[in-house]
Design an enzyme around this catalytic site. Structure first.
Site, PDB file in Angstrom:
ATOM      1  N   CYS A 382       1.650   0.599  22.117  1.00  0.00           N
ATOM      2  CA  CYS A 382       0.509   0.540  23.038  1.00  0.00           C
ATOM      3  C   CYS A 382      -0.768   0.219  22.257  1.00  0.00           C
ATOM      4  O   CYS A 382      -0.936  -0.900  21.787  1.00  0.00           O
ATOM      5  CB  CYS A 382       0.408   1.847  23.827  1.00  0.00           C
ATOM      6  SG  CYS A 382      -0.607   1.696  25.332  1.00  0.00           S
ATOM      7  N   HIS A 516       5.772   1.980  26.168  1.00  0.00           N
ATOM      8  CA  HIS A 516       6.090   3.242  25.485  1.00  0.00           C
ATOM      9  C   HIS A 516       7.611   3.444  25.457  1.00  0.00           C
ATOM     10  O   HIS A 516       8.165   4.136  26.318  1.00  0.00           O
ATOM     11  CB  HIS A 516       5.414   4.415  26.195  1.00  0.00           C
ATOM     12  CG  HIS A 516       3.929   4.459  26.014  1.00  0.00           C
ATOM     13  ND1 HIS A 516       3.335   5.133  24.979  1.00  0.00           N
ATOM     14  CD2 HIS A 516       2.925   3.885  26.730  1.00  0.00           C
ATOM     15  CE1 HIS A 516       2.020   4.989  25.052  1.00  0.00           C
ATOM     16  NE2 HIS A 516       1.746   4.234  26.106  1.00  0.00           N
ATOM     17  N   GLU A 518       9.356   5.287  23.667  1.00  0.00           N
ATOM     18  CA  GLU A 518       9.758   6.678  23.425  1.00  0.00           C
ATOM     19  C   GLU A 518      10.107   7.416  24.708  1.00  0.00           C
ATOM     20  O   GLU A 518      10.871   8.395  24.690  1.00  0.00           O
ATOM     21  CB  GLU A 518       8.649   7.436  22.675  1.00  0.00           C
ATOM     22  CG  GLU A 518       7.378   7.696  23.454  1.00  0.00           C
ATOM     23  CD  GLU A 518       6.324   6.606  23.340  1.00  0.00           C
ATOM     24  OE1 GLU A 518       5.141   6.887  23.567  1.00  0.00           O
ATOM     25  OE2 GLU A 518       6.714   5.445  23.031  1.00  0.00           O
TER      26      GLU A 518
END
Length: 544
Positions: A382, A516, A518
């Site tokens: 990001c 993102h 994750e």
């Protein structure tokens, strides 16, 4: 019809209700049941999207674009079930919707009150979209006795009457503290907490007792006697060596057996916990170690990067590698006396995560430059990708004044405010100075990958879908200049307007992503980017 499990907490906060809910969901899944987990948050914010990470930890984003509590990340990581907008509710959202209805006249002149209007709204939330699951686990945020949680406890009481006691079970988490001066564990806080919950009309069937040492049988008997539960329903919850051992630990303690017994289910299949044992085997019997430097601005609170930390661990699981994380405040590299070489040279890889605001940005850019020049594996997420683009513009593309409009006016807006984009709901438009809450590019969006790119090889497919949470984008007008400087745009939105991934093909491992990743990583299904990043760090460690 779905059965409901209500999880509450007493004595103090941070007892692990989120991990309990996630672990219980995983254990029920392991027996073949379909589960769904929900979070009730008593605070008045509509969602945590405008809250500082230091206040509330990370904001977890779902595929459908909800900004939610970080506990939903635990739910997804443990069960693999994608959460939705309808899985997190706050007092603020409930009141906002009720007041909107009142203004429209939906209540036909009635006096709007906590009971029945607020409690009915909470119950509707709990019951919605549950026809396709066997169990719904509802975690109530906060601590029993808090003023703001009272409407939620009252809603639980009503639901237990509405649905019947054979359809609902209450699990209460408490603390059994060790008092050093007395040299013993104290059960009184648990007794008081259960008494408080019972006074509100909810008698728990199962107690989860957090303690830093084993709970003697005599203490379990005392808690059972005073709290009106079976002794076997007093579940000791010791601190775990690793959070992925918690499902196994709770199963050994009998949590899932007691919950099923409380429902009157006596013929449930035995759980298949193979994948959890495999995860712990990989964690316990690692074959190598790497050290990853995370250069961010919220490093003082690990929960601010909760999903990121777990995704790095998952990458380690994929490679049978122990991942050591060095949390580095980006601001230290903005001081003339700082020694960036001493800080970053010992690392096997560098990651610059997401964030908002100018603070620490030049330190992040300096970290990107160091990773590029020293050929250390780099991963930008990001804002981290945006800093990589600004660094590339300044130092390899000859655009010395490159910056982002997020930090103020600039003559070279390599990164700028995204004003419109296509979503599944149609064209989305935003303007400078508008509301902050819920106005970013949120949720899952597709991206197309360059067929010859590094990321195409990592993903193994041409199109991906990843979750976003950002208000600014890399300006595609600078694409040609950046690519001449060696920074290739290897992933774009399907319409070709929004850069999603950049990489440096001439670097051992240099990737920046606007999304993102994750948020979609699981211990039993590590995200390919994190698995690849740790693999690159492992190769780097062998070169040192």
């Amino acid at each position: 019809m779905a059965r409901f499990i209500f999880v509450t907490g007493g004595v103090v906060s941070s007892l692990g209700k989120g991990l309990l809910s996630a672990s219980l969901g995983a254990l029920l899944q392991a027996r073949g049941y379909k589960v769904r987990i929900r979070k009730f948050d008593p605070y008045l914010n509509v969602d945590p999207g405008t809250m500082s990470p230091y206040q509330h930890g990370e904001v977890y984003v779902t595929d459908d674009g909800a900004e939610t509590d970080l506990d939903l990340g635990h739910y997804e990581r443990y069960t693999g079930v994608s959460s939705r907008q309808s899985d997190n509710i706050t007092t603020g959202r409930i009141y906002r919707d009720i007041i909107a209805k009142e203004r429209r006249g939906d209540y036909l002149g009635a006096t709007v009150q906590v009971i029945p209007h607020v409690t009915n709204a909470i119950k509707e939330f709990a019951l919605a979209e549950t026809d396709d699951v066997d169990f719904v686990i509802c975690e109530i945020g906060g601590t029993v006795g808090d003023i703001e949680s009272l409407p939620f406890i009252e809603s639980i009481r009503q639901l237990r009457n509405d649905l019947g006691r054979d359809q609902t079970v209450s699990v209460h988490t408490t603390l059994v503290p060790w008092i050093a001066a007395a040299g013993e564990l104290k059960t009184k806080p648990t007794q008081q907490s259960v008494r408080e919950l019972s006074s509100l009309g909810v008698q728990p069937e199962v107690l989860l007792c957090r303690s830093d040492r084993p709970l003697p049988e005599s203490e379990r008997e005392k808690i059972a006697l005073f709290c009106n539960v079976r002794k076997s329903a007093v579940i000791p919850a010791l601190d775990a060596r690793n959070i992925y051992d918690v499902p196994l630990q709770y199963h050994e303690a009998g949590l899932d057996d007691e919950v099923l017994y409380a429902f009157g289910i006596k013929d449930a299949p035995a759980p298949d916990l193979t994948r959890w044992r495999e995860i712990m085997d990989r964690i316990d019997h690692y074959e190598s170690e790497v050290t990853i430097g995370v250069v961010g601005k919220y490093v003082g609170l690990p929960d601010a990067y909760k999903s990121l930390r777990e995704a790095l661990v998952h990458g380690g699981i994929a490679n049978r590698t122990k991942v050591n994380i060095e949390w580095i405040d980006a601001e230290i590299f903005e001081h003339p006396e700082s020694d960036i070489v001493a800080q970053l040279e010992p690392l096997n890889a560098i990651l610059v995560p997401g964030g908002f605001g100018e603070r620490g940005s030049e330190g992040k850019i300096a970290s990107v430059k160091f990773a590029r020049e020293r050929e250390i594996p780099f991963f930008g997420i990001c804002l981290g990708m945006q800093m990589a683009c600004i660094e590339g513009a300044r130092n390899t593309a000859g655009i010395s004044e490159a910056s982002t409009t997020e930090f103020g006016p600039t003559s070279e807006p390599v990164v700028g405010l995204i004003t419109e984009w296509m979503s599944p709901e149609g064209l989305q438009a935003r303007a400078e100075g508008g509301d902050l809450g819920g106005t970013m590019r949120l949720g899952a969006y597709p991206a197309k990958l360059d067929g010859n790119s590094v990321v195409r090889g990592i993903y193994g497919k041409d199109e991906i879908s990843e979750r976003h949470r950002h208000r600014y984008e890399v300006n595609s007008h600078y694409k040609d200049a950046l690519e001449k400087g060696g920074l290739v745009f290897s992933g774009m939105s399907p319409d070709g307007r929004l850069p999603e991934i950049v990489e440096r093909p001439d670097h051992p491992w240099f990737i920046g992503v606007q999304f993102h990743p994750e948020l979609k990583s699981r211990p039993f299904d590590p995200h390919p980017l994190f698995a690849g990043f740790i693999e690159a760090a492992l190769k780097q460690s062998r070169l040192v």
